[in-house]
Design an enzyme around this catalytic site. Structure first.
Site, short mmCIF file in Angstrom:
data_model
loop_
_atom_site.label_atom_id
_atom_site.label_comp_id
_atom_site.label_asym_id
_atom_site.label_seq_id
_atom_site.Cartn_x
_atom_site.Cartn_y
_atom_site.Cartn_z
N VAL A 140 0.83 -1.21 0.00
CA VAL A 140 0.00 0.00 0.00
C VAL A 140 0.87 1.26 0.00
O VAL A 140 1.94 1.29 0.62
CB VAL A 140 -0.96 0.01 1.22
CG1 VAL A 140 -0.20 0.04 2.54
CG2 VAL A 140 -1.93 1.19 1.15
N CYS A 147 4.19 0.81 2.18
CA CYS A 147 4.93 -0.24 1.47
C CYS A 147 5.07 -1.50 2.31
O CYS A 147 5.92 -2.35 2.04
CB CYS A 147 6.30 0.26 1.01
SG CYS A 147 6.20 1.73 -0.02
N ALA A 193 8.84 5.90 -3.34
CA ALA A 193 8.35 4.52 -3.52
C ALA A 193 8.27 4.21 -5.00
O ALA A 193 8.03 5.11 -5.82
CB ALA A 193 6.97 4.38 -2.87
#
Length: 221
Positions: free
Chosen positions: A82, A176, A145
């Site tokens: 996520v 993450c 990310a």
């Protein structure tokens, strides 16, 4: 005559809803699967607040009830867990035909990291890789990310660099899926950093790392 091997169309968008950008990426990908000779694309933009989960992402990394939530959540085809997008975070979506570069996903991920590490270097910041993880780190904080999807060697999704976002949105997730390492934004090191300026730095470093000529396009409505 261009000295670069390939041209890449650059779209500098402003804030675009995540669902619109997703449809756009999927359309560009499908067009290039049908016609691999089409030029590569780099989209740089920001999103309104939104959470995204990778294909195999675990819902337990959301700290709120997804079925009864005021927050927009998308499960998409990229890798990774996520993450959170919001204004002040620069998101990059390269739609590249890796057959023009190297058919190697690990190489491609390292190249995306290299683009961001070189961008940070412009500001005198030492971005780093963290063995075993994908992304870019600054003094122990994850500032970028990366999550990708590749079909027939054509890429979609990409990277997100925290320039000057409202970081409170990250408190509602395990970013993450990494619980023991903090996320950070470039404002912690450079309080007055400008996202507009970082956009141009990212574009320049992307052109260098992938050895492409960026061709600026009119933003889409």
């Amino acid at each position: 005559m261009s000295l670069h091997k390939n041209r890449c169309l650059l779209y500098n968008q402003v804030v675009m809803p995540y669902s619109d950008a997703l449809i756009w990426q999927r359309t560009l990908l499908e067009e290039r699967i049908k016609n691999p000779s089409l030029e590569d694309v780099l989209i740089l933009l920001e999103h309104p607040p939104v959470y995204t989960l990778g294909q195999g992402g675990k819902s337990e990394f959301l700290k709120f009830d997804q079925t009864n939530s005021m927050y927009e959540v998308h499960r998409v085809e990229r890798g990774g867990e996520v993450t959170y997008h919001c204004p002040g975070q620069l998101v990059g979506y390269p739609i590249l035909n890796l057959q023009r570069y190297r058919k190697d996903l690990h190489w491609y991920l390292r190249q995306l990291e290299e683009v961001l590490i070189r961008t940070l270097k412009i500001y005198g910041l030492q971005g780093e890789r963290n063995p075993g993880f994908t992304g870019v780190w600054l003094e122990g904080c994850k500032v970028a990310a990366i999550g990708i999807k590749v079909s027939r060697w054509i890429t979609m999704h990409g990277f997100a660099l925290n320039v000057c976002p409202d970081m409170s949105g990250f408190e509602r997730i395990v970013p993450c899926g990494i619980a023991d390492k903090p996320v950070g934004s470039l404002t912690q090191w450079i309080p007055d950093i400008s996202l507009l300026e970082v956009r141009s730095g990212v574009a320049k470093c992307f052109a260098e790392v992938f050895d492409v000529e960026l061709v600026i396009q009119t933003p889409v409505d």
